[in-house]
Design a protein around this motif. Structure first.
Motif, short mmCIF file in Angstrom:
data_model
loop_
_atom_site.label_atom_id
_atom_site.label_comp_id
_atom_site.label_asym_id
_atom_site.label_seq_id
_atom_site.Cartn_x
_atom_site.Cartn_y
_atom_site.Cartn_z
N LEU A 195 -7.61 8.32 0.87
CA LEU A 195 -6.25 8.80 1.10
C LEU A 195 -5.29 8.05 0.19
O LEU A 195 -5.47 6.87 -0.11
CB LEU A 195 -5.86 8.57 2.56
N GLN A 196 -4.25 8.73 -0.25
CA GLN A 196 -3.20 8.09 -1.03
C GLN A 196 -2.32 7.28 -0.09
O GLN A 196 -1.92 7.76 0.98
CB GLN A 196 -2.37 9.13 -1.78
N VAL A 197 -2.00 6.07 -0.50
CA VAL A 197 -1.21 5.21 0.39
C VAL A 197 0.16 5.81 0.65
O VAL A 197 0.73 5.65 1.74
CB VAL A 197 -1.11 3.77 -0.20
N ALA A 198 0.71 6.55 -0.33
CA ALA A 198 2.00 7.21 -0.12
C ALA A 198 1.88 8.25 0.99
O ALA A 198 2.81 8.42 1.80
CB ALA A 198 2.49 7.86 -1.41
N THR B 53 -3.01 -1.63 6.24
CA THR B 53 -2.92 -0.95 4.94
C THR B 53 -1.47 -0.82 4.50
O THR B 53 -1.12 -1.12 3.35
CB THR B 53 -3.56 0.45 5.03
N LEU B 54 -0.61 -0.39 5.42
CA LEU B 54 0.81 -0.23 5.08
C LEU B 54 1.46 -1.58 4.80
O LEU B 54 2.32 -1.69 3.92
CB LEU B 54 1.53 0.50 6.21
N LEU B 55 1.06 -2.61 5.55
CA LEU B 55 1.60 -3.95 5.30
C LEU B 55 1.17 -4.46 3.93
O LEU B 55 1.98 -5.01 3.17
CB LEU B 55 1.11 -4.92 6.39
N ALA B 56 -0.10 -4.27 3.59
CA ALA B 56 -0.59 -4.69 2.27
C ALA B 56 0.14 -3.96 1.16
O ALA B 56 0.46 -4.54 0.11
CB ALA B 56 -2.10 -4.46 2.16
N GLU C 88 -7.03 -6.08 -2.20
CA GLU C 88 -7.03 -6.06 -0.73
C GLU C 88 -6.65 -4.68 -0.21
O GLU C 88 -7.29 -4.15 0.71
CB GLU C 88 -6.04 -7.11 -0.20
N LEU C 89 -5.63 -4.08 -0.81
CA LEU C 89 -5.18 -2.74 -0.41
C LEU C 89 -6.29 -1.72 -0.66
O LEU C 89 -6.55 -0.84 0.19
CB LEU C 89 -3.92 -2.36 -1.19
N GLN C 90 -6.97 -1.85 -1.80
CA GLN C 90 -8.05 -0.91 -2.13
C GLN C 90 -9.16 -0.99 -1.11
O GLN C 90 -9.70 0.04 -0.66
CB GLN C 90 -8.59 -1.23 -3.53
N GLU C 91 -9.54 -2.19 -0.71
CA GLU C 91 -10.61 -2.36 0.27
C GLU C 91 -10.22 -1.76 1.62
O GLU C 91 -11.06 -1.18 2.32
CB GLU C 91 -10.95 -3.85 0.43
N LEU C 92 -8.96 -1.89 1.99
CA LEU C 92 -8.48 -1.29 3.24
C LEU C 92 -8.52 0.23 3.16
O LEU C 92 -8.94 0.90 4.11
CB LEU C 92 -7.06 -1.77 3.55
N LEU C 93 -8.11 0.78 2.03
CA LEU C 93 -8.12 2.23 1.85
C LEU C 93 -9.54 2.78 1.89
O LEU C 93 -9.77 3.89 2.38
CB LEU C 93 -7.44 2.61 0.53
N TYR C 94 -10.50 2.00 1.36
CA TYR C 94 -11.89 2.43 1.38
C TYR C 94 -12.43 2.57 2.81
O TYR C 94 -13.40 3.28 3.05
CB TYR C 94 -12.77 1.45 0.61
N GLN C 95 -11.81 1.88 3.76
CA GLN C 95 -12.29 1.92 5.14
C GLN C 95 -11.82 3.17 5.89
O GLN C 95 -12.37 3.51 6.94
CB GLN C 95 -11.79 0.69 5.90
N ILE C 96 -10.80 3.85 5.36
CA ILE C 96 -10.18 4.96 6.09
C ILE C 96 -10.80 6.28 5.66
O ILE C 96 -10.76 6.64 4.49
CB ILE C 96 -8.65 4.99 5.83
#
Length: 426
Positions: free
Chosen positions: A2-5, A33-36, A100-108
């Motif tokens: 997913l795109q963080v935006a 994810t949003l905090l990162a 760190e953000l990328q790793e969190l996004l990979y979990q979703i």
């Protein structure tokens, strides 16, 4: 991915979709994810400010040297050195925070389409279509693993000797029937407008991340550690990765590809009667269809792919049904998946033979697969794929449902491909 935006602007929609998937700790992972992302953007803003100030000072220093004000220039030069040191630290912090953000996004996982039913397991999948009469078999009908032994067409014990369980050896008419199915599937796909490609059977780490097998299914893939390559679990991975880091034009759509490959899956922990014979293998053959589509057309394309697979099963005259997978059973990367199942009369159960899925922008975001729209702006494309078809359970269904006291009668459409009408001991 997913795109963080999108997550930031549609937090409640994302959480609702993840709840439909029964995704644990959704609130925590999304909040982190949003905090990162906020921290990453704050670092980026500070870095941009420092770089802008440093550029301005460099110009001022040049002017001061030209005008002979060397002492002032040296003072500013000292300040630029401090700014450079700070920008270096911020750049490192930015890289760490981005990772760190990328790793969190990979979990979703992907957000399911709104028509995906809620549910926790395959028991909650919806049957949306069913066709074909379930045959009444003669007395003494056998499951396919017994038929394989009776007619000496598949040798599971020999495969176990050579490699291990889940690696069968196809022999004689069994091997010819396997090849016939592959050629038939490919011909059906190419006649429907899919371009045939032959792709590598191993992929690098970037390709695994691109289509979402990594890190989600790392334990299910065979890993060649010496070269850090992975044996493909499906042709979807190398075929879709053809378009990694590619920018398309609108008139490139639709892109339709098909390919045959062996597939390799560890299927760790799989055992029991339900995985006997061809029901679950570590190596199996599959013909895949892949589409790259404009976002406005991807669901029409998904319907087209479903109808294409239906047409193949109708020609094979196999009883089948189509399931819309629920949130708890849908794949990590998929927004909407339809499973095809063939009924095995000898086993008295349904066997999954195909999954047809729309990933929307989830894979494209990982792949950086984009296109220029009519306004010249860059958008993410949509990716789709489907089995057309996976061979082991199709073959199991054919052997079991087409058995007669005289032998196994080959479906008419396959006879020109394999050159015989009957598998028997005569």
């Amino acid at each position: 991915m997913l795109q963080v935006a999108f997550i930031r602007e549609n937090k409640e929609t994302v959480l609702k979709g993840l709840a439909k998937r029964n995704f644990k700790n959704a609130e925590e992972v999304v909040s982190n994810t949003l905090l990162a992302d906020e921290e990453r953007r704050a670092i980026q803003t500070e870095l941009d400010t420092i770089l802008a100030e440093s550029n301005k000072l460099s110009k001022d220093i040049g002017q001061l040297f030209k005008s002979g004000e060397t002492q002032k220039a040296q003072i500013l030069k000292q300040k630029t050195l401090q700014l450079k040191e700070k920008s270096k630290d911020l750049t490192e912090s930015l890289q760490n925070k981005a990772a760190e953000l990328q790793e969190l996004l990979y979990q979703i996982p992907n957000v399911p389409n709104e028509i995906v039913p809620a549910g926790s397991s395959e028991e909650d999948n919806e049957t949306v279509y069913q066709e074909g009469d379930i045959p009444v078999l003669h007395e003494g009908a056998l499951p396919h693993w017994e038929l394989a032994k009776k007619y000496d067409i598949i040798d599971f014990e020999l495969g176990n000797k050579i490699t291990g369980a889940g690696f069968p050896v196809y022999k004689g008419k069994g091997a010819k029937l396997q090849r016939a199915l592959i050629n038939y599937f490919l011909d059906k796909n190419t006649s429907a407008g899919y371009d045939e490609v032959q792709v590598p059977l191993m992929v690098n780490e970037e390709s695994g991340y691109g289509t979402g097998q990594l890190p989600d299914k790392e334990g299910q893939m065979y890993h060649v550690t010496e070269d850090n390559l992975y044996l493909i679990p499906t042709a979807e991975v190398p075929v879709t990765n053809i378009y990694r880091d590619v920018i398309l034009q609108e008139n490139d759509f639709p892109i339709c590809k098909t390919g045959y490959t062996p597939c390799f899956r560890r299927e760790a922990g799989s055992y029991g009667a339900h995985v006997r014979g061809l029901n679950r293998l570590h190596q199996f053959d599959k013909v895949e269809i892949v589409r790259i589509e404009h976002p406005n057309n991807s669901y029409a394309a998904l319907d087209s792919m479903v109808n294409h697979v239906k047409g193949i099963l109708q020609e094979l005259k196999l009883p089948y049904r189509i399931l819309r997978l629920c949130g708890g059973d849908i794949g990590f990367t998929s927004a909407l998946t339809y499973d095809f199942e063939v009924f095995s009369t000898a086993q008295d159960r349904w066997l999954e033979i195909s999954s047809v899925s729309n990933f929307e922008t989830f894979q494209a975001n990982r792949l950086k697969l984009r296109f220029k729209n009519s306004e010249g702006k860059t958008e993410l494309a949509h990716t789709l794929n489907g089995s057309s078809l996976a061979l082991p359970r199709v073959l199991a269904g054919l052997l079991e449902n087409c058995q007669t006291p005289e032998g196994i009668k080959i479906p008419e459409v396959l006879v020109p491909y394999c050159g015989f009408e009957l598998i028997s001991n005569n």
